[in-house]
Design a protein around this motif. Structure first.
Motif, PDB file in Angstrom:
ATOM      1  N   GLN A 102     -36.804  50.516  88.232  1.00 34.01           N
ATOM      2  CA  GLN A 102     -37.204  49.550  89.257  1.00 34.01           C
ATOM      3  C   GLN A 102     -38.718  49.462  89.208  1.00 34.01           C
ATOM      4  OE1 GLN A 102     -35.527  50.579  93.059  1.00 34.01           O
ATOM      5  NE2 GLN A 102     -33.479  50.047  92.431  1.00 34.01           N
ATOM      6  N   PHE A 103     -39.235  48.257  89.364  1.00 30.11           N
ATOM      7  CA  PHE A 103     -40.655  47.994  89.247  1.00 30.11           C
ATOM      8  C   PHE A 103     -41.250  47.834  90.636  1.00 30.11           C
ATOM      9  CE2 PHE A 103     -38.371  46.637  85.556  1.00 30.11           C
ATOM     10  CZ  PHE A 103     -39.103  47.186  84.517  1.00 30.11           C
ATOM     11  N   GLY A 104     -42.243  48.635  90.943  1.00 31.05           N
ATOM     12  CA  GLY A 104     -42.878  48.623  92.262  1.00 31.05           C
ATOM     13  C   GLY A 104     -44.004  47.622  92.358  1.00 31.05           C
ATOM     14  N   GLU A 105     -44.587  47.560  93.530  1.00 24.96           N
ATOM     15  CA  GLU A 105     -45.640  46.585  93.811  1.00 24.96           C
ATOM     16  C   GLU A 105     -46.928  46.833  93.031  1.00 24.96           C
ATOM     17  OE1 GLU A 105     -47.412  48.565  97.879  1.00 24.96           O
ATOM     18  OE2 GLU A 105     -45.797  47.120  98.045  1.00 24.96           O
ATOM     19  N   THR A 109     -48.162  43.009  86.514  1.00 27.90           N
ATOM     20  CA  THR A 109     -47.736  41.612  86.515  1.00 27.90           C
ATOM     21  C   THR A 109     -47.679  41.044  87.932  1.00 27.90           C
ATOM     22  OG1 THR A 109     -45.379  42.144  86.548  1.00 27.90           O
ATOM     23  CG2 THR A 109     -46.413  41.901  84.389  1.00 27.90           C
ATOM     24  N   ALA A 110     -47.418  41.892  88.926  1.00 26.93           N
ATOM     25  CA  ALA A 110     -47.398  41.439  90.321  1.00 26.93           C
ATOM     26  C   ALA A 110     -48.807  41.086  90.802  1.00 26.93           C
ATOM     27  CB  ALA A 110     -46.796  42.510  91.223  1.00 26.93           C
ATOM     28  N   LYS A 111     -49.803  41.558  90.079  1.00 23.33           N
ATOM     29  CA  LYS A 111     -51.197  41.286  90.423  1.00 23.33           C
ATOM     30  C   LYS A 111     -51.804  40.218  89.511  1.00 23.33           C
ATOM     31  CE  LYS A 111     -51.738  46.015  92.103  1.00 23.33           C
ATOM     32  NZ  LYS A 111     -51.207  45.720  93.368  1.00 23.33           N
ATOM     33  N   GLY A 112     -50.941  39.577  88.703  1.00 24.76           N
ATOM     34  CA  GLY A 112     -51.399  38.502  87.833  1.00 24.76           C
ATOM     35  C   GLY A 112     -51.998  38.972  86.517  1.00 24.76           C
ATOM     36  N   HIS A 157     -48.097  53.573  86.977  1.00 28.50           N
ATOM     37  CA  HIS A 157     -47.023  54.399  87.555  1.00 28.50           C
ATOM     38  C   HIS A 157     -46.172  53.598  88.538  1.00 28.50           C
ATOM     39  CE1 HIS A 157     -49.211  57.632  85.687  1.00 28.50           C
ATOM     40  NE2 HIS A 157     -50.287  57.275  86.342  1.00 28.50           N
ATOM     41  N   ALA A 158     -45.907  52.338  88.185  1.00 31.41           N
ATOM     42  CA  ALA A 158     -45.169  51.436  89.069  1.00 31.41           C
ATOM     43  C   ALA A 158     -43.672  51.429  88.811  1.00 31.41           C
ATOM     44  CB  ALA A 158     -45.711  50.014  88.915  1.00 31.41           C
ATOM     45  N   ILE A 159     -43.204  52.220  87.855  1.00 31.74           N
ATOM     46  CA  ILE A 159     -41.787  52.200  87.497  1.00 31.74           C
ATOM     47  C   ILE A 159     -41.137  53.515  87.903  1.00 31.74           C
ATOM     48  CG2 ILE A 159     -40.105  51.907  85.636  1.00 31.74           C
ATOM     49  CD1 ILE A 159     -42.326  50.510  84.024  1.00 31.74           C
ATOM     50  N   SER A 160     -39.977  53.408  88.516  1.00 29.88           N
ATOM     51  CA  SER A 160     -39.190  54.587  88.850  1.00 29.88           C
ATOM     52  C   SER A 160     -37.744  54.334  88.445  1.00 29.88           C
ATOM     53  CB  SER A 160     -39.279  54.896  90.354  1.00 29.88           C
ATOM     54  OG  SER A 160     -38.880  53.774  91.107  1.00 29.88           O
TER      55      SER A 160
END
Length: 170
Positions: A102-105, A109-112, A157-160
């Motif tokens: 799962q990809f966190g905030e 890519t969430a920041k462009g 470290h956005a993936i868990s």
């Protein structure tokens, strides 16, 4: 000592009422279901020493856990072979586990920001990016093994990894 915050107090009450469920630990591959694993595992840590990748560690309760931040599991089977109590057993399941990323905030890519670190690390080509200027990663559940390569490769470290229900075979 300061009083617990309202949020902390609410969380504790919810936990005691059974409203919150903690995610089950990420056990080594081919671990028995959690209750059976804890009953069977002697916490001898033979599996930790047998793991050539060094991704199995002693968990908070003393039982082994998979730490994808340390690298990927190659499913070599050395941990299972070292487990004398048979808390890890391919006889109960041919699938090592049912984990998906799962990809966190904090995902770039969430920041462009264009980033493909997770996809580059995925040897199973399970992480894809739709055609877009800066696309968010998407996981192909039928290709993903839950090995953790993407977790270790993520610069923010956005993936868990999270447990997914087993899919019955037709």
């Amino acid at each position: 000592m300061s009083a617990p915050s309202a949020t902390h107090s609410h969380s504790r009450r919810a936990l005691l009422r059974g409203e919150l469920r903690a995610q089950a630990p990420l056990r080594p591959p081919w671990a028995l279901p959690e209750a059976a694993f804890v009953d069977t595992c002697t916490a001898c840590h033979a599996c930790l020493g047998a793991c050539p990748e060094g991704v199995l560690v002693r968990g908070p309760a003393g039982y082994p856990v998979f730490s994808p931040k340390r690298g990927e599991c190659t499913f070599c089977g050395d941990c299972e072979a070292a487990c004398e109590p048979a808390a890890l057993s391919r006889r109960t399941s041919q699938d090592p586990w049912h984990l998906l990323p799962q990809f966190g905030e904090d995902c770039l890519t969430a920041k462009g920001v264009v980033c493909r670190s997770c996809s580059d690390a995925c040897g199973d080509d399970a992480i894809v990016f739709p055609r877009a200027r800066v696309a968010a990663p998407q996981v192909s559940a039928d290709r993903c093994t839950g090995c953790g390569a993407c977790v270790a490769a993520c610069p923010t470290h956005a993936i868990s990894l999270h447990h997914q229900p087993a899919v019955a075979s037709p």
